[in-house]
Motif scaffolding. Structure first.
Motif, PDB file in Angstrom:
ATOM      1  N   LEU A 106       0.829  -1.207   0.000  1.00 25.56           N
ATOM      2  CA  LEU A 106       0.000   0.000   0.000  1.00 25.56           C
ATOM      3  C   LEU A 106       0.864   1.259   0.000  1.00 25.56           C
ATOM      4  O   LEU A 106       0.508   2.261  -0.630  1.00 25.56           O
ATOM      5  N   ILE A 107       1.985   1.213   0.683  1.00 22.19           N
ATOM      6  CA  ILE A 107       2.908   2.351   0.685  1.00 22.19           C
ATOM      7  C   ILE A 107       3.409   2.592  -0.738  1.00 22.19           C
ATOM      8  O   ILE A 107       3.403   3.727  -1.226  1.00 22.19           O
ATOM      9  N   GLU A 108       3.827   1.537  -1.421  1.00 15.12           N
ATOM     10  CA  GLU A 108       4.320   1.672  -2.791  1.00 15.12           C
ATOM     11  C   GLU A 108       3.215   2.152  -3.736  1.00 15.12           C
ATOM     12  O   GLU A 108       3.471   2.957  -4.628  1.00 15.12           O
ATOM     13  N   GLN A 109       1.990   1.671  -3.532  1.00 14.09           N
ATOM     14  CA  GLN A 109       0.867   2.128  -4.354  1.00 14.09           C
ATOM     15  C   GLN A 109       0.619   3.620  -4.147  1.00 14.09           C
ATOM     16  O   GLN A 109       0.404   4.353  -5.112  1.00 14.09           O
ATOM     17  N   PHE A 110       0.686   4.071  -2.905  1.00 15.72           N
ATOM     18  CA  PHE A 110       0.497   5.491  -2.610  1.00 15.72           C
ATOM     19  C   PHE A 110       1.585   6.326  -3.284  1.00 15.72           C
ATOM     20  O   PHE A 110       1.293   7.350  -3.911  1.00 15.72           O
ATOM     21  N   LEU A 111       2.836   5.889  -3.157  1.00 10.29           N
ATOM     22  CA  LEU A 111       3.945   6.637  -3.752  1.00 10.29           C
ATOM     23  C   LEU A 111       3.827   6.689  -5.276  1.00 10.29           C
ATOM     24  O   LEU A 111       4.101   7.722  -5.898  1.00 10.29           O
ATOM     25  N   GLN A 112       3.409   5.592  -5.885  1.00 14.10           N
ATOM     26  CA  GLN A 112       3.230   5.552  -7.338  1.00 14.10           C
ATOM     27  C   GLN A 112       2.115   6.514  -7.760  1.00 14.10           C
ATOM     28  O   GLN A 112       2.273   7.276  -8.708  1.00 14.10           O
ATOM     29  N   LYS A 113       0.991   6.486  -7.052  1.00 12.76           N
ATOM     30  CA  LYS A 113      -0.122   7.382  -7.393  1.00 12.76           C
ATOM     31  C   LYS A 113       0.247   8.842  -7.169  1.00 12.76           C
ATOM     32  O   LYS A 113      -0.146   9.709  -7.952  1.00 12.76           O
ATOM     33  N   ALA A 114       1.013   9.126  -6.129  1.00  6.84           N
ATOM     34  CA  ALA A 114       1.457  10.501  -5.872  1.00  6.84           C
ATOM     35  C   ALA A 114       2.351  10.978  -7.003  1.00  6.84           C
ATOM     36  O   ALA A 114       2.206  12.105  -7.496  1.00  6.84           O
ATOM     37  N   SER A 115       3.267  10.133  -7.437  1.00  9.24           N
ATOM     38  CA  SER A 115       4.162  10.482  -8.528  1.00  9.24           C
ATOM     39  C   SER A 115       3.381  10.707  -9.823  1.00  9.24           C
ATOM     40  O   SER A 115       3.632  11.666 -10.550  1.00  9.24           O
ATOM     41  N   GLU A 116       2.414   9.837 -10.104  1.00  9.33           N
ATOM     42  CA  GLU A 116       1.590   9.981 -11.309  1.00  9.33           C
ATOM     43  C   GLU A 116       0.756  11.260 -11.256  1.00  9.33           C
ATOM     44  O   GLU A 116       0.548  11.911 -12.278  1.00  9.33           O
ATOM     45  N   ALA A 117       0.275  11.626 -10.063  1.00  9.47           N
ATOM     46  CA  ALA A 117      -0.541  12.834  -9.920  1.00  9.47           C
ATOM     47  C   ALA A 117       0.295  14.104 -10.097  1.00  9.47           C
ATOM     48  O   ALA A 117      -0.200  15.106 -10.606  1.00  9.47           O
ATOM     49  N   LEU A 118       1.552  14.055  -9.700  1.00 13.35           N
ATOM     50  CA  LEU A 118       2.403  15.245  -9.756  1.00 13.35           C
ATOM     51  C   LEU A 118       3.085  15.461 -11.096  1.00 13.35           C
ATOM     52  O   LEU A 118       3.315  16.599 -11.495  1.00 13.35           O
ATOM     53  N   PHE A 119       3.443  14.366 -11.766  1.00 15.62           N
ATOM     54  CA  PHE A 119       4.301  14.495 -12.943  1.00 15.62           C
ATOM     55  C   PHE A 119       3.675  13.904 -14.195  1.00 15.62           C
ATOM     56  O   PHE A 119       3.034  12.870 -14.160  1.00 15.62           O
ATOM     57  N   ALA A 120       3.957  14.587 -15.300  1.00 12.69           N
ATOM     58  CA  ALA A 120       3.546  14.092 -16.615  1.00 12.69           C
ATOM     59  C   ALA A 120       4.826  13.822 -17.409  1.00 12.69           C
ATOM     60  O   ALA A 120       5.700  14.673 -17.495  1.00 12.69           O
ATOM     61  N   GLY A 121       4.927  12.645 -17.954  1.00 11.13           N
ATOM     62  CA  GLY A 121       6.089  12.316 -18.791  1.00 11.13           C
ATOM     63  C   GLY A 121       7.378  12.239 -18.009  1.00 11.13           C
ATOM     64  O   GLY A 121       7.468  11.576 -16.983  1.00 11.13           O
ATOM     65  N   GLU A 122       8.398  12.949 -18.505  1.00 10.32           N
ATOM     66  CA  GLU A 122       9.739  12.845 -17.949  1.00 10.32           C
ATOM     67  C   GLU A 122      10.015  13.833 -16.806  1.00 10.32           C
ATOM     68  O   GLU A 122      11.122  13.868 -16.291  1.00 10.32           O
ATOM     69  N   GLU A 123       9.023  14.633 -16.425  1.00  9.87           N
ATOM     70  CA  GLU A 123       9.210  15.582 -15.329  1.00  9.87           C
ATOM     71  C   GLU A 123       9.651  14.890 -14.047  1.00  9.87           C
ATOM     72  O   GLU A 123      10.432  15.418 -13.284  1.00  9.87           O
ATOM     73  N   GLY A 124       9.126  13.702 -13.820  1.00 10.56           N
ATOM     74  CA  GLY A 124       9.392  12.977 -12.590  1.00 10.56           C
ATOM     75  C   GLY A 124      10.809  12.471 -12.432  1.00 10.56           C
ATOM     76  O   GLY A 124      11.262  12.234 -11.311  1.00 10.56           O
ATOM     77  N   GLU A 125      11.512  12.297 -13.533  1.00  8.08           N
ATOM     78  CA  GLU A 125      12.866  11.756 -13.462  1.00  8.08           C
ATOM     79  C   GLU A 125      13.785  12.583 -12.578  1.00  8.08           C
ATOM     80  O   GLU A 125      14.590  12.053 -11.839  1.00  8.08           O
ATOM     81  N   MET A 126      13.665  13.905 -12.655  1.00 11.19           N
ATOM     82  CA  MET A 126      14.544  14.784 -11.896  1.00 11.19           C
ATOM     83  C   MET A 126      13.900  15.285 -10.606  1.00 11.19           C
ATOM     84  O   MET A 126      14.584  15.847  -9.770  1.00 11.19           O
ATOM     85  N   ASN A 127      12.603  15.084 -10.453  1.00  8.60           N
ATOM     86  CA  ASN A 127      11.894  15.674  -9.330  1.00  8.60           C
ATOM     87  C   ASN A 127      11.219  14.660  -8.417  1.00  8.60           C
ATOM     88  O   ASN A 127      10.483  15.036  -7.516  1.00  8.60           O
ATOM     89  N   ASP A 128      11.441  13.385  -8.650  1.00  8.43           N
ATOM     90  CA  ASP A 128      10.947  12.330  -7.771  1.00  8.43           C
ATOM     91  C   ASP A 128      12.159  11.779  -7.032  1.00  8.43           C
ATOM     92  O   ASP A 128      12.893  10.939  -7.541  1.00  8.43           O
ATOM     93  N   PHE A 158      12.753  22.024 -13.830  1.00 11.09           N
ATOM     94  CA  PHE A 158      11.901  21.964 -15.020  1.00 11.09           C
ATOM     95  C   PHE A 158      10.517  21.379 -14.729  1.00 11.09           C
ATOM     96  O   PHE A 158       9.967  20.623 -15.523  1.00 11.09           O
ATOM     97  N   SER A 159       9.966  21.717 -13.594  1.00  9.48           N
ATOM     98  CA  SER A 159       8.643  21.255 -13.205  1.00  9.48           C
ATOM     99  C   SER A 159       8.075  22.231 -12.183  1.00  9.48           C
ATOM    100  O   SER A 159       8.819  23.006 -11.589  1.00  9.48           O
ATOM    101  N   SER A 160       6.785  22.167 -11.980  1.00  8.92           N
ATOM    102  CA  SER A 160       6.177  23.050 -10.981  1.00  8.92           C
ATOM    103  C   SER A 160       6.130  22.397  -9.607  1.00  8.92           C
ATOM    104  O   SER A 160       5.971  23.076  -8.602  1.00  8.92           O
TER     105      SER A 160
END
Length: 171
Positions: free
Chosen positions: A28-50, A73-75
Motif C-alpha cells: 500500500l505504501i508503494e501504491q500510494f507513492l506511485q499514485k502521488a508520482s503519477e498525480a504530480l508528474f507528466a512524462g519525464e518531469e518525474g525523473e529529476m523531481n521524484d 523543469f517542473s512546478s
C-alpha cells in the motif's frame, strides 16, 4: 485518514505538503507513492523531481534541504524519506547525525512546490517522541497497517471500479 480514501482523492491540486505513512503494509505504501508520482508528474518531469532517500544513508538535514530546493523543469517535486526509524524506539546502527529540529522547522512551514512523504514502515511508533507527535498532528498522517474485512472489501471494490469491473460483496 484511510489510505483508500486518500488514494481516491489524490491529485496534484489536492495533495498535502507533507504526508506521514506509518504501518507495515509495504504494498500500500508503494501504491500510494506511485499514485502521488503519477498525480504530480507528466512524462519525464518525474525523473529529476521524484527523489527517494533512505534515512539510514542520508542525514535528515540533507533531506530537508532537498525538500526546500526548487523543482527542476517542473512546478512540483516529490521527496520521499524511506525507513523513518526516528519515530520509533528502534535503535539503528548508523554514523549519521540527524538534525531533527530542521525537520520540525520544515513541518511548521513546508515548501509549497514540494510534497514530502515520510515513510515509517514499522508496526509500532514511539508516541512519546516529539517528532512522532508532530508528524501525526501537523501532516496528513495515514495508517497503512493490515486491513480488516470491511476495509479489504472497500479496497478491492475501488480497484475493480478503476479497472471498469463490478464486483459483488458475496464474491
Amino acid at each position: 485518514m484511510s489510505i483508500i480514501t486518500e488514494m481516491k482523492q489524490l491529485s496534484s491540486e489536492t495533495m498535502a505538503p507533507v504526508y506521514f505513512l506509518y504501518g507495515t503494509e509495504r504494498y500500500l505504501i508503494e501504491q500510494f507513492l506511485q499514485k502521488a508520482s503519477e498525480a504530480l508528474f507528466a512524462g519525464e518531469e518525474g525523473e529529476m523531481n521524484d527523489i527517494r532517500l533512505r534515512l539510514q544513508d542520508t542525514p535528515l538535514g540533507e533531506v530537508v534541504e532537498e525538500a526546500e530546493t526548487v523543482p527542476f523543469f517542473s512546478s512540483r517535486k516529490l521527496v520521499v524519506i524511506q525507513d523513518f526509524y526516528l519515530a520509533t524506539s528502534q535503535k539503528v546502527a548508523t554514523k549519521l547525525e540527524h538534525d531533527i529540529p530542521a525537520l520540525e522547522a520544515y513541518l511548521d512551514s513546508p515548501a509549497q512546490e514540494t510534497v514530502l512523504v515520510v515513510v515509517a514502515p514499522y508496526e509500532k511508533l514511539d508516541e512519546r517522541k516529539k517528532i512522532t507527535k508532530k508528524l501525526k498532528k501537523q501532516t496528513s498522517a495515514i495508517d497503512v497497517n493490515p486491513f480488516d474485512e470491511k476495509e479489504t472489501f472497500a479496497w478491492m471494490e475501488a480497484i475493480a471500479k478503476q479497472e471498469g469491473v463490478a464486483i459483488e460483496q458475496d464474491a
